[in-house]
Design a protein around this motif. Sequence first.
Motif, PDB file in Angstrom:
ATOM      1  N   ASN A  74       0.830  -1.207   0.000  1.00 52.93           N
ATOM      2  CA  ASN A  74       0.000   0.000   0.000  1.00 52.93           C
ATOM      3  C   ASN A  74       0.862   1.253   0.000  1.00 52.93           C
ATOM      4  OD1 ASN A  74      -2.377  -1.437  -0.004  1.00 52.93           O
ATOM      5  ND2 ASN A  74      -2.861  -1.077   2.146  1.00 52.93           N
ATOM      6  N   SER A  82       0.920   4.238  -2.767  1.00 51.75           N
ATOM      7  CA  SER A  82       0.679   5.619  -2.371  1.00 51.75           C
ATOM      8  C   SER A  82       1.694   6.571  -2.997  1.00 51.75           C
ATOM      9  CB  SER A  82       0.728   5.760  -0.842  1.00 51.75           C
ATOM     10  OG  SER A  82      -0.316   5.025  -0.250  1.00 51.75           O
ATOM     11  N   THR A 119     -10.542   7.480   0.237  1.00 50.49           N
ATOM     12  CA  THR A 119     -11.099   6.346  -0.498  1.00 50.49           C
ATOM     13  C   THR A 119     -11.732   5.340   0.466  1.00 50.49           C
ATOM     14  OG1 THR A 119      -9.056   5.021  -0.491  1.00 50.49           O
ATOM     15  CG2 THR A 119      -9.329   6.620  -2.270  1.00 50.49           C
ATOM     16  N   LYS A 120     -12.733   4.626  -0.057  1.00 51.23           N
ATOM     17  CA  LYS A 120     -13.478   3.614   0.701  1.00 51.23           C
ATOM     18  C   LYS A 120     -14.004   4.219   2.002  1.00 51.23           C
ATOM     19  CE  LYS A 120     -10.589  -0.008  -1.301  1.00 51.23           C
ATOM     20  NZ  LYS A 120      -9.282  -0.614  -1.040  1.00 51.23           N
ATOM     21  N   ASP A 160     -10.804  -5.494   1.098  1.00 48.92           N
ATOM     22  CA  ASP A 160     -10.653  -4.052   0.871  1.00 48.92           C
ATOM     23  C   ASP A 160      -9.359  -3.481   1.449  1.00 48.92           C
ATOM     24  OD1 ASP A 160     -13.088  -3.715  -0.461  1.00 48.92           O
ATOM     25  OD2 ASP A 160     -14.189  -3.559   1.430  1.00 48.92           O
ATOM     26  N   VAL A 174      -4.767  -0.861  -1.259  1.00 48.64           N
ATOM     27  CA  VAL A 174      -5.048   0.394  -1.972  1.00 48.64           C
ATOM     28  C   VAL A 174      -4.214   0.482  -3.249  1.00 48.64           C
ATOM     29  CG1 VAL A 174      -5.711   1.655   0.105  1.00 48.64           C
ATOM     30  CG2 VAL A 174      -3.326   1.722  -0.661  1.00 48.64           C
ATOM     31  N   GLU A 191      -6.400   1.698  -6.381  1.00 49.04           N
ATOM     32  CA  GLU A 191      -6.750   3.116  -6.383  1.00 49.04           C
ATOM     33  C   GLU A 191      -5.531   4.019  -6.461  1.00 49.04           C
ATOM     34  OE1 GLU A 191      -8.318   2.592  -1.936  1.00 49.04           O
ATOM     35  OE2 GLU A 191      -8.088   1.112  -3.515  1.00 49.04           O
ATOM     36  N   ASP A 215      -1.184   6.492   2.482  1.00 48.85           N
ATOM     37  CA  ASP A 215      -1.940   5.379   3.041  1.00 48.85           C
ATOM     38  C   ASP A 215      -2.299   5.705   4.488  1.00 48.85           C
ATOM     39  OD1 ASP A 215      -3.011   2.838   3.364  1.00 48.85           O
ATOM     40  OD2 ASP A 215      -1.091   1.964   3.933  1.00 48.85           O
ATOM     41  N   SER A 257      -5.511   1.043   7.135  1.00 42.05           N
ATOM     42  CA  SER A 257      -5.054   0.543   5.841  1.00 42.05           C
ATOM     43  C   SER A 257      -6.248   0.017   5.062  1.00 42.05           C
ATOM     44  CB  SER A 257      -4.031  -0.572   6.037  1.00 42.05           C
ATOM     45  OG  SER A 257      -2.842  -0.067   6.567  1.00 42.05           O
ATOM     46  N   SER A 265      -7.722   2.350   3.197  1.00 38.52           N
ATOM     47  CA  SER A 265      -8.215   3.679   2.861  1.00 38.52           C
ATOM     48  C   SER A 265      -7.019   4.584   2.591  1.00 38.52           C
ATOM     49  CB  SER A 265      -9.054   4.244   4.009  1.00 38.52           C
ATOM     50  OG  SER A 265      -9.527   5.540   3.710  1.00 38.52           O
ATOM     51  N   MET A 266      -7.145   5.426   1.590  1.00 38.28           N
ATOM     52  CA  MET A 266      -6.058   6.320   1.198  1.00 38.28           C
ATOM     53  C   MET A 266      -6.546   7.760   1.253  1.00 38.28           C
ATOM     54  SD  MET A 266      -4.084   6.377  -2.492  1.00 38.28           S
ATOM     55  CE  MET A 266      -3.120   4.898  -2.198  1.00 38.28           C
TER      56      MET A 266
END
Length: 325
Positions: free
Chosen positions: A70, A74, A159-160, A196, A199, A202, A216, A267, A269-270
């Motif tokens: 991740n 990033s 994100t998410k 999920d 990342v 994305e 991240d 983690s 989600s970014m």
Amino acid sequence: MKEGKVPTDILSKLIYTNLGVKRNEVAVHAGIGEDCSVIEFGQYAAVLSTDPITASNNLSGYLSVIISCNDIASCGAKPIGVLETILLPIGSDEESLNKIVQEIDRGAKELNIEVLGGHSEVTSSVNKAIISTTAIGVCSKDKFIKTSGAKLNDDVIVTKSVGIEGTFIVVNDYYEKLSNHISKSVLDSAKSFITDLSVVKEGLIAAECGVNCMHDITEGGILGAAFEIAEASNMGIEIFSDLIPVRNETKIICDYFNLDPFKLISSGSMIITSSNGKKIVDELKKQNIDATIVGKITKSGKYLIDGNKKIEINPPTSDEIYNIL
């Protein structure tokens, strides 16, 4: 010091004053919020990051691969491999090691990367398995993204949803305890958060859409990540609590343990900043990745806006998950 990340003031005083000799080949040096270093090789750049897994007791091998990659994503780079150091407590059996390496293999295959090597050891220095991962990625030398790249008036995108990793860890480590208080459907849904945690997708999509900064969201949660990108970029930030996406499963589990989801390891989600946040959100949603504009990069100050209250965002301290562990 409390359990968790070393505080930023101590990092500045002790770590970032002892970094050897600055090399001309290094395009991104160690710094607050910068999870990766970037080294230029001709027209390409190698992106490197390292992280331990300490908070989780289950699926730690899998998490070690996903979380480190991740960081690579990033930076806008494609992960290509990992090096794994596995430290086992005295008395560990072969099955314990086998479980970890199979989890590592699973994560590597999901991301289409190679386990390049590493080290394994049984030692009295640990009382549970500790896994430390170094991830390596590659990108064009003029396309990497820095945490310190946020610009004035950038939209701040998440994100998410926040708390994905923390929710997943807590449910896996405390499933039986939680099952006496929370419905099986909620717990099983939270266990599915494993899909999920990455990342990478994305990160690579957003890197092609004109972002200024990506980071991240790990220990310290969304508030910790917001502080770090503002601090690294020498800017301010304002994010709105009512816009931050939090899944119902995370809310329920955090309420049970009295945890703040905004300070929970996240983690999966970014946080992204861009001068055109709508463009990034629309592009991610085309690829079935949820994304939400939650705030703005400002000239100075770091604040969480909660209704009429303007709450200062402080340097990240011990993550909420350690209040359980």
